[in-house]
Each structure stands twice: as structure tokens, then as C-alpha cells.
Design an enzyme around this catalytic site. Structure first.
Site, short mmCIF file in Angstrom:
data_model
loop_
_atom_site.label_atom_id
_atom_site.label_comp_id
_atom_site.label_asym_id
_atom_site.label_seq_id
_atom_site.Cartn_x
_atom_site.Cartn_y
_atom_site.Cartn_z
N HIS A 60 -9.76 15.14 3.48
CA HIS A 60 -8.86 14.09 2.98
C HIS A 60 -9.09 13.86 1.49
O HIS A 60 -10.07 14.34 0.92
CB HIS A 60 -9.06 12.78 3.75
N MET A 76 -0.34 9.03 13.34
CA MET A 76 0.99 8.74 13.85
C MET A 76 1.92 9.95 13.84
O MET A 76 3.05 9.86 14.29
CB MET A 76 1.63 7.63 13.01
N THR A 104 -8.63 10.37 12.93
CA THR A 104 -7.99 11.49 13.63
C THR A 104 -9.03 12.48 14.13
O THR A 104 -8.97 12.95 15.27
CB THR A 104 -7.00 12.21 12.70
N LYS A 139 -10.14 8.05 0.27
CA LYS A 139 -10.28 7.62 1.67
C LYS A 139 -11.66 7.01 1.88
O LYS A 139 -12.68 7.60 1.49
CB LYS A 139 -10.06 8.79 2.62
N GLY A 173 0.82 -1.20 0.00
CA GLY A 173 0.00 0.00 0.00
C GLY A 173 0.86 1.25 0.00
O GLY A 173 2.09 1.20 0.08
N LYS A 233 -2.00 -8.92 0.39
CA LYS A 233 -2.75 -9.81 -0.50
C LYS A 233 -2.64 -9.37 -1.96
O LYS A 233 -2.97 -10.13 -2.87
CB LYS A 233 -4.22 -9.85 -0.09
#
Length: 253
Positions: free
Chosen positions: A143, A112, A154, A147, A11, A35
């Protein structure tokens, strides 16, 4: 040297984290799981986390909510800590996370980046001071158009932070189109915008009488999330079972 498994290695975030880890002398990606896609890495890749036969210290997960239950079960069986970055988890999956944290260390964070986690700490103090002074609280997140979940994880974390700091009795409202009434006092509005290639924008608005205070965070690159995930993995390696978040990894508590 921390040895990590990258779950979701093919990804967008998987590629980012692999590149960051390659430039970090304290961590190494020793296996990947995905996958989809071919193996273009120097490390082996597997179709399932259950198939991984490489020794590791921690798993970094940036995949899909549909695979989280298997991930938690396998990591609990293998005693592998997990940095869980996947968002859009159901209530049942969140309960599964809590159960698994009794067996292994899990660091779960909707975002993060260092900046967002510092923002959360600042918002606690702002909400304590402003909510009791008649300020209304609203969150607007933006976003990219790929998405899947909305509102963002968040945005929900920001809402929970300011709600807890303001007393914990606010209602989250996502759509006012069916209502025709003035804004209730105990309400936090959360709005989601999807378009283009926006990496991630979050605005927390405190609207009072004759003044507005806005706290904003803009992400211009996915690298900020990757750097945070790598730091989280290094922090989590060797930790006892339990729930952790980025404030633990960053020493913000």
C-alpha cells in the site's frame, strides 16, 4: 432513492464516493460528516455524526478508527444502518461492532471491491485443496506510504479466509527476524510493504514442492472501493439488524 450520510466526506474516499453517488440514480448523499476541511458540497456537513439532523436511510463510513465507537452508538440510537469501511479497529471496537449489530444492520468489510470479494470465494476452495497437499501459504500486501495500519485489513481477511478453509489451526506470523528455525507447517506468513502511491496490491501464495500458485489482486484506483461502498449502502438500506458483508451485497454466498 436511498438517502445516505457520508462519514468522512472530506477524505480521499469520501470525495470518491460522493462523485460516484452523484452519477447514480438510486442513491443520494444527503449529509456529510468530517472534523476537517470546509464544506464544498451541495449537501450540509457536520463536525460530528451526533450533530446530523438530516433524515437518512444509511451511513457510509470511511473515516478513522478513533471515531468508530461514537459512530456505532449514535447510529444504534437513531436506528441507522452502517456500511463500515474503516479498518484498523481494536479488539474492543470489533466487539462493539458485534453488540451494535444486535440493534442495527451493519455491513463490515475490509475491502469493498468486487474483485477482492470474488477472490475470497476462490481462495476458500484453493485452501481446502492445497493446504492439505503440503502447500505453504503466504500473503504479501502493498500500500501507499500514508496508510496507517499494517497488515492491511484486506490481508487479514484473506488470511482468515484461507485459515478457516484449511481447518482453522494456522498461526499468523508477521515477522520472522527474531527466529532462526525452519518454517513451521501450520503457519501463514503476512508481509506488509509501504511505499509511494500504491493503491492496494495483494498476493496470496501457495508454495508447494516444485510448484507455486499465486492469486493476485491489483487496485489501480480508489474508485473500485467507492463503487462497492455505494452498492453496499443500497443493499443495506432497510435490512434488519445483523452483521452483513460484501458477499451478501454481491450475492456470492
Amino acid at each position: 432513492m436511498v438517502k445516505a450520510i457520508m462519514n468522512g466526506c472530506n477524505g480521499r474516499m469520501g470525495h470518491v464516493i460522493v462523485d460516484i453517488a452523484e452519477a447514480d440514480n438510486d442513491i443520494s448523499i444527503v449529509a456529510g460528516v468530517d472534523k476537517f476541511g470546509e464544506n464544498n458540497y451541495s449537501f450540509p456537513t457536520f463536525n460530528s455524526i451526533a450533530d446530523v439532523n438530516v433524515e437518512a436511510d444509511v451511513v457510509i463510513d470511511f473515516s478513522n478508527a478513533s471515531g468508530v465507537d461514537e459512530l456505532l452508538d449514535v447510529c444504534a440510537d437513531k436506528n441507522l444502518p452502517v456500511v463500515l469501511c474503516t479498518t484498523g479497529l481494536s479488539d474492543d471496537q470489533l466487539a462493539h461492532v458485534n453488540v451494535a449489530s444486535k440493534k442495527i444492520a451493519i455491513l463490515k468489510s475490509a475491502n469493498m471491491s468486487v474483485g477482492v470479494n470474488v477472490l475470497m470465494k476462490v481462495l476458500k476452495e484453493a485452501a481446502k485443496a492445497l493446504a492439505g497437499s503440503g502447500f505453504d501459504m503466504e500473503i504479501v500486501e502493498k500500500h501507499h506510504n500514508q496508510k496507517l495500519d499494517a497488515p492491511s485489513g484486506t490481508a487479514m481477511s484473506l488470511a482468515e479466509v484461507i485459515n478457516d478453509a484449511a481447518g482453522g489451526d494456522y498461526e499468523f506470523v508477521y515477522d520472522r527476524s527474531a527466529r532462526r528455525e525452519k518454517r513451521p507447517e501450520k503457519e501463514i506468513g503476512i508481509s506488509a510493504v509501504r511505499g509511494g502511491t500504491i493503491v492496494g496490491d495483494h498476493d496470496v501464495i501457495f508454495a508447494g514442492t516444485d510448484e507455486v500458485i499465486t492469486f493476485s489482486h491489483r487496485a489501480y484506483s480508489r474508485a473500485i472501493f467507492g463503487k462497492g461502498a455505494v452498492e453496499a449502502a443500497k443493499f443495506l438500506s432497510g435490512k434488519p439488524a445483523g452483521m452483513y458483508d460484501m458477499s451478501d451485497a454481491l450475492g456470492l454466498k
